[in-house]
Write a protein that holds these residues in place. Sequence first.
Motif, PDB file in Angstrom:
ATOM      1  N   UNK A   1       7.353   9.376  -1.262  1.00 56.59           N
ATOM      2  CA  UNK A   1       7.816  11.018  -1.113  1.00 56.59           C
ATOM      3  C   UNK A   1       6.703  11.678  -2.591  1.00 56.59           C
ATOM      4  N   UNK A   2       5.276  11.728  -2.333  1.00 61.39           N
ATOM      5  CA  UNK A   2       3.787  12.551  -2.917  1.00 61.39           C
ATOM      6  C   UNK A   2       4.703  13.851  -4.247  1.00 61.39           C
TER       7      UNK A   2
ATOM      8  N   UNK B   1       4.269  23.242  -3.605  1.00 56.07           N
ATOM      9  CA  UNK B   1       4.299  22.743  -2.094  1.00 56.07           C
ATOM     10  C   UNK B   1       4.479  24.566  -0.474  1.00 56.07           C
ATOM     11  N   UNK B   2       4.317  25.126  -1.891  1.00 57.04           N
ATOM     12  CA  UNK B   2       4.404  26.838  -1.044  1.00 57.04           C
ATOM     13  C   UNK B   2       3.104  26.795  -0.092  1.00 57.04           C
ATOM     14  N   UNK B   3       2.653  25.291  -0.180  1.00 56.65           N
ATOM     15  CA  UNK B   3       1.492  25.554   0.264  1.00 56.65           C
ATOM     16  C   UNK B   3      -0.014  26.505   0.185  1.00 56.65           C
ATOM     17  N   UNK B   4       0.264  27.926   0.243  1.00 56.63           N
ATOM     18  CA  UNK B   4      -1.205  28.814   0.156  1.00 56.63           C
ATOM     19  C   UNK B   4      -1.542  28.814  -1.006  1.00 56.63           C
TER      20      UNK B   4
END
Lengths: 374, 176
Positions: B7-8, B15-18
């Motif tokens: 996995x990267x 990781x929180x995407x925003x």
Amino acid sequence: MTAFFIWTTVLKIAAFVLFILTGGALMVWVERRLSAMMQDRIGPQRANLGRFRLWGLIHVVADGLKMMVKEDFIPRRADRLLHALAPILAFFPVVVTFAVVPFGPTLDFAHLGAVNHQGPLFSGPWATTLQVATIDVGLLFVLALAGTGVVGAVLAGAASDNRFSLLGSLRAASQMISYEVTLGASLVGCILVFGTLRIEQMVLWQHEHVWGIVVQPLAFLLFLVAGIAESKRVPFDLPEGESEIVAGYFLEYSGMKFAMFYLGELMEIVVLAILLTVFFLGGWDVPFLYADGLHVDLPFREVWVWSWPHGVVVLVQLFGFTVKVGAMVFLQMALRWTLPRFRYDQLMDLGWKVLLPLALGNIAVTAVVLAALR
Amino acid sequence: MPYVVRRPDRNLWEQSYVPETVRGLGVTLRHFFRNVFGRRDTVTLLYPERRRPYPPRFRGLHRLTQRDDGAPRCTACMCCQTACPAECIHIVAGEYPPEHPLAHVEKYPVEFWIDELRCVSCGLCVEACPCDAIRMDTGLHPRPVEARSHLIYERNLLLSISDTAGNVHTANPRKK
């Protein structure tokens, strides 16, 4: 019910229908042209009237003509009634949502040139609110209509007699129902803060205090994400997928019926932009502009006041509303051309395990803070 | 053989995407504003009106070159027909009549067919030709036609096609 009331209501409905229909058609152009600009392409520019190409705007007309003269295909074993009903049911809630949205403050035709000292919302013999229907359950009405959007998608898939359509409508249904929860829950914080369900009162609160995005920033984000998921656009465009289920639930639609799905989807962008504006960006509120003119205030004293006539104030506020809606539309477009789509399990994870707890947490924190401040 | 999918590595921030979405939006908007208000980064060529010039060694349609007197340079030696991997060349060789100065010296192609639909544009025929009689320097594509037979070009048509500069002749490669 006076003649004035009826006439203004008819006028407002006409104006709004005109606004959203042209807006929806324009969105076709905006989507293509903007995406081209964002991806270093040129975009549509071939359709022309003689030497005029108008930056590809004529493609919208060409598209419309094509849609109208195209064969209206119905699969042989499809349910003809439901097949015809589905696009209407998908289109209807999008258009009707506009009815409860205030796009401006009260407008008094008798005092257009005078300075208004009564505040933005008032009543009078020649005054009309710039909102088609002022109803007590305004916000609930919006959410209820958002909930009916799923019916059209499910009917379209079920009535088409096509497995890909059925799979698409299954995906659409589960996705829309999942994100509807967050959509509603994220607005509860707003209801708590604004203390009302009437949308014009919500805007008024933001006009008098601060914009909703300042007091409810998380709710803004949640509502934006859930709203994009509701409109089934990238990165939540799972209901359609060329490589898996072709066009999803509207696979068996062509001509104007397809156009209704397509336009409905594009108008949902406008609806979401308008709702974001109304709930979080102060609706028609323009900073420093009050009903009687321009104010520059310091906390304890007025520094500078410039009185404007009532008509000009309303016009500027209408313009402000349009600019905010445009900005929100642009934001959604930019998101659509930035993000790759989710996998289906990621979509469900995001909806139930991330957004919903966040929305519930937001409600709890808002309630506690409001109780502490009281 | 079992293996582990790596996995990267992402930290909590990514990781929180925003924030990463905002960064992505920045890229999109940078391209948008540069294309709308500044220099356009588009590489699209508006094709029929503007064309990219072909490189000088572009292999286009074949042509048969002419001698100074207009006769085909080709001596019907069958080298190109033999070399062609697509077998798209068909030659019928013939003798010059006895009174002709080249009689008993060379042959000439009575018929010379090239099936341009079969041709793979490899250029081996040009390399095989000892007489510089067949060339692919026309810079042309096969025209769209309504029947396959229209793209089987015959001798006189091939002789009439010129190179990009308009020449139909070539010099005798054996004369210094």
